[in-house]
Design a protein around this motif. Structure first.
Motif, PDB file in Angstrom:
ATOM      1  N   UNK A  35       0.849  -1.186   0.000  1.00 50.34           N
ATOM      2  CA  UNK A  35       0.000   0.000   0.000  1.00 50.34           C
ATOM      3  C   UNK A  35       0.883   1.235   0.000  1.00 50.34           C
ATOM      4  N   UNK A  36       0.444   2.238  -0.711  1.00 49.33           N
ATOM      5  CA  UNK A  36       1.201   3.483  -0.747  1.00 49.33           C
ATOM      6  C   UNK A  36       0.245   4.653  -0.767  1.00 49.33           C
ATOM      7  N   UNK A  37       0.431   5.575   0.181  1.00 45.05           N
ATOM      8  CA  UNK A  37      -0.384   6.784   0.230  1.00 45.05           C
ATOM      9  C   UNK A  37       0.309   7.867  -0.571  1.00 45.05           C
ATOM     10  N   UNK A  38      -0.403   8.423  -1.531  1.00 49.75           N
ATOM     11  CA  UNK A  38       0.171   9.446  -2.402  1.00 49.75           C
ATOM     12  C   UNK A  38      -0.528  10.773  -2.159  1.00 49.75           C
ATOM     13  N   UNK A  39       0.221  11.840  -1.837  1.00 47.73           N
ATOM     14  CA  UNK A  39      -0.390  13.159  -1.676  1.00 47.73           C
ATOM     15  C   UNK A  39      -0.785  13.719  -3.036  1.00 47.73           C
ATOM     16  N   UNK A  40      -1.740  14.632  -3.042  1.00 50.05           N
ATOM     17  CA  UNK A  40      -2.199  15.259  -4.275  1.00 50.05           C
ATOM     18  C   UNK A  40      -2.116  16.769  -4.152  1.00 50.05           C
ATOM     19  N   UNK A  41      -2.296  17.468  -5.260  1.00 50.00           N
ATOM     20  CA  UNK A  41      -2.158  18.923  -5.269  1.00 50.00           C
ATOM     21  C   UNK A  41      -3.215  19.614  -4.430  1.00 50.00           C
ATOM     22  N   UNK A  42      -4.375  18.940  -4.196  1.00 46.79           N
ATOM     23  CA  UNK A  42      -5.430  19.565  -3.399  1.00 46.79           C
ATOM     24  C   UNK A  42      -5.488  19.044  -1.962  1.00 46.79           C
ATOM     25  N   UNK A  43      -4.496  18.254  -1.566  1.00 43.66           N
ATOM     26  CA  UNK A  43      -4.420  17.805  -0.181  1.00 43.66           C
ATOM     27  C   UNK A  43      -5.073  16.477   0.111  1.00 43.66           C
ATOM     28  N   UNK A  62       2.588  19.134  -3.143  1.00 48.36           N
ATOM     29  CA  UNK A  62       1.495  18.242  -2.748  1.00 48.36           C
ATOM     30  C   UNK A  62       1.695  17.610  -1.375  1.00 48.36           C
ATOM     31  N   UNK A  63       2.933  17.228  -1.065  1.00 49.25           N
ATOM     32  CA  UNK A  63       3.188  16.589   0.229  1.00 49.25           C
ATOM     33  C   UNK A  63       2.925  17.556   1.370  1.00 49.25           C
ATOM     34  N   UNK A  64       3.475  18.760   1.287  1.00 55.99           N
ATOM     35  CA  UNK A  64       3.274  19.737   2.353  1.00 55.99           C
ATOM     36  C   UNK A  64       1.804  20.092   2.490  1.00 55.99           C
TER      37      UNK A  64
END
Length: 503
Positions: free
Chosen positions: A3-11, A275-277
């Motif tokens: 499993x991998x959690x990926x951040x996105x541009x909208x949080x 995206x991460x921040x």
């Protein structure tokens, strides 16, 4: 499968290949909730203690083929699973609104194939509707014993160094206050579209005007729902489970809209191209929002988390960090929280680790000294109290809070000064389990505690300047310099080039 959690541009966080061991926590004023990657509710707990759900296990199939979950989306008060089976796409979304002790689960199914499909959902629900109960006066008796061992000259002389271990035992015992373990017989009532279960409290499960085959169990029900979905057709199945006498499944659209509105607010609260921040800020603000609770008793404030929910309590230390992201958005919540903490500030400036809801104590214990203390006399709590008060004032300019009253009549500003007077008089920490590292008997010059005191004195000087008390401000500035010197003398290690933990 990884499993991998990926951040996105909208949080929003995207998790590919979610599994049953995945967890997402969310909540509101009246609820702690956790969901897993298979559609199950793993926690549904009221902040005053009742667990409500002991299990919520759910399985969906199309023509007997289990749904495979491909992706999950996590943000705010919304957890969405996307899956498929055969030529059918399935979405399961779980949400809660801002202030209701209820969860909404909505199944949305689209048959893109050329054949009709049979969609089935099996739901196994187990309720835990017991009211927890603390032992009679655990906070009061624990605080009394702790203070006796720490301060009484007879205890110091006769028990000596062994009293530190006893104090730690008292603290650990109190931290694990037991809930009532006796079983409560449930009365399960079948409704036209669901069930109502009564124990010490009541819970309701409804699914709209949907026929179901069901069987009663010892502590809940097992129910099966079935629908035939034609080619190119859509099907929606809403569930609502609530800690209440009734619940309306037709409110699911409003609940989804409320969750969407909260998501829009969360994701717009912080603009950032990274995206991460941005996802980190969105998640942190959501957690802080979810930690503010209001009980029917009137007790309210910032909880430390679902595993610190009973006895219902708020901490001086943990809440300082939780309050910081809230101040720009919900200063009213932070104000209420400071008022709750104030009730735990003793006249001599002593503060416990946290303050518990007085109403859970036996009536005869409620007015005893230290009745609401959770882990008595923590050395860093007074400093955190002053620091949080200053943070609130810096963000809001609301100096009226300084005139709010402690139950004994002292103002909040007086309570803050009591806290500082206590720490200035005793900057060295006794060898006791009474700061954030409460499993470590650190003494007597502790870097963290001295640094907090320096910060609190600097903050108090700033408050005094803004209230026109220039002499008091100057005194706190001088006291801060003195603490800074103590920190340098006792805690700086010249050979290593850094401040040690304690000496």
């Amino acid at each position: 499968m990884t499993m991998q959690a990926a951040p996105t541009h909208n949080g929003i966080l995207i998790i590919n290949n979610p599994t049953a061991d995945l967890r997402y926590d969310m909540g509101n004023l009246r609820l702690f909730a956790s969901l897993d990657g298979a559609g199950n509710i793993t926690r549904f707990r009221l902040p005053e203690g009742p667990a409500v759900l002991d299990a919520w296990q759910i399985t969906a199939r199309l023509d007997g083929v289990p749904v495979t979950w491909l992706k999950a989306e996590a943000v705010g008060r919304s957890w969405t699973l996307h899956g498929e089976a055969l030529d059918v796409s399935v979405t399961l979304r779980t949400v809660c609104d801002a202030d209701t002790a209820a969860l909404i689960q909505v199944w949305q199914v689209h048959n893109s194939g050329e054949s009709a499909r049979v969609f089935t959902v099996n739901l196994d629900v187990q309720f835990d509707l017991r009211l927890p109960a603390v032992r009679v006066g655990p906070s009061t008796s624990g605080a009394r014993a702790y203070r006796f061992l720490r301060k009484n000259p007879v205890a110091r002389r006769t028990i000596g160094v062994y009293r530190w271990g006893l104090m730690d035992t008292i603290s650990e015992t109190q931290k694990h206050a037991k809930t009532r373990s006796n079983a409560v017989r449930l009365d399960v009532e079948a409704l036209s579209d669901g069930f109502r279960a009564r124990g010490d409290i009541t819970a309701t499960l409804r699914a709209g005007d949907v026929p179901a085959d069901w069987q009663a169990q010892a502590n809940g029900v097992n129910a099966s729902y079935r629908a035939v979905i034609g080619p190119g057709r859509d099907y929606t199945l809403p569930f609502i489970v609530a800690a209440a006498d009734d619940a309306d499944p037709n409110t699911y659209r409003a609940a989804l809209a409320d969750a969407d509105q909260f998501t829009a607010w969360l994701t717009s609260a912080f603009e950032c191209d990274d995206p991460l921040l941005r996802s980190l800020v969105v998640a942190s603000l959501n957690v802080a929002m979810a930690m503010y609770k209001e009980l029917p008793s009137g007790f309210k404030g910032l909880w430390a988390g679902p595993n610190y929910a009973f006895p219902p309590r708020v901490y001086f230390r943990d809440s300082y960090w939780t309050a910081l992201p809230l101040l720009p958005y919900r200063p009213d919540w932070v104000r209420s929280h400071i008022q709750t903490l104030t009730s735990g500030v003793h006249a001599d400036g002593e503060c416990p680790s946290g303050v518990i809801d007085r109403s859970i104590l036996a009536f005869e214990d409620q007015d005893e000294s230290g009745a609401t203390d959770w882990l008595a006399d923590h050395h860093d709590s007074p400093a955190f109290y002053v620091l949080l008060l200053h943070e609130y004032l810096a963000w809001t300019g609301d100096t009226s809070i300084l005139k709010e009253k402690h139950p004994d009549g002292r103002t909040i500003w007086t309570c803050a000064q009591n806290c500082l007077n206590r720490l200035i008089a005793n900057p060295a920490k006794d060898r006791a389990p009474n700061d954030w590292a409460d499993n470590v008997l650190r003494s007597e010059w502790v870097t963290c505690d001295l640094a907090l005191l320096y910060g609190a004195l600097d903050a108090a000087a700033d408050i005094a300047r803004h209230t026109g008390e220039s002499d008091l401000a100057a005194t706190y500035v001088q006291d801060a310099r003195h603490i800074q010197h103590l920190l340098q003398i006792h805690c700086w290690d010249e050979e290593r080039g850094y401040y040690i933990d304690y000496r």
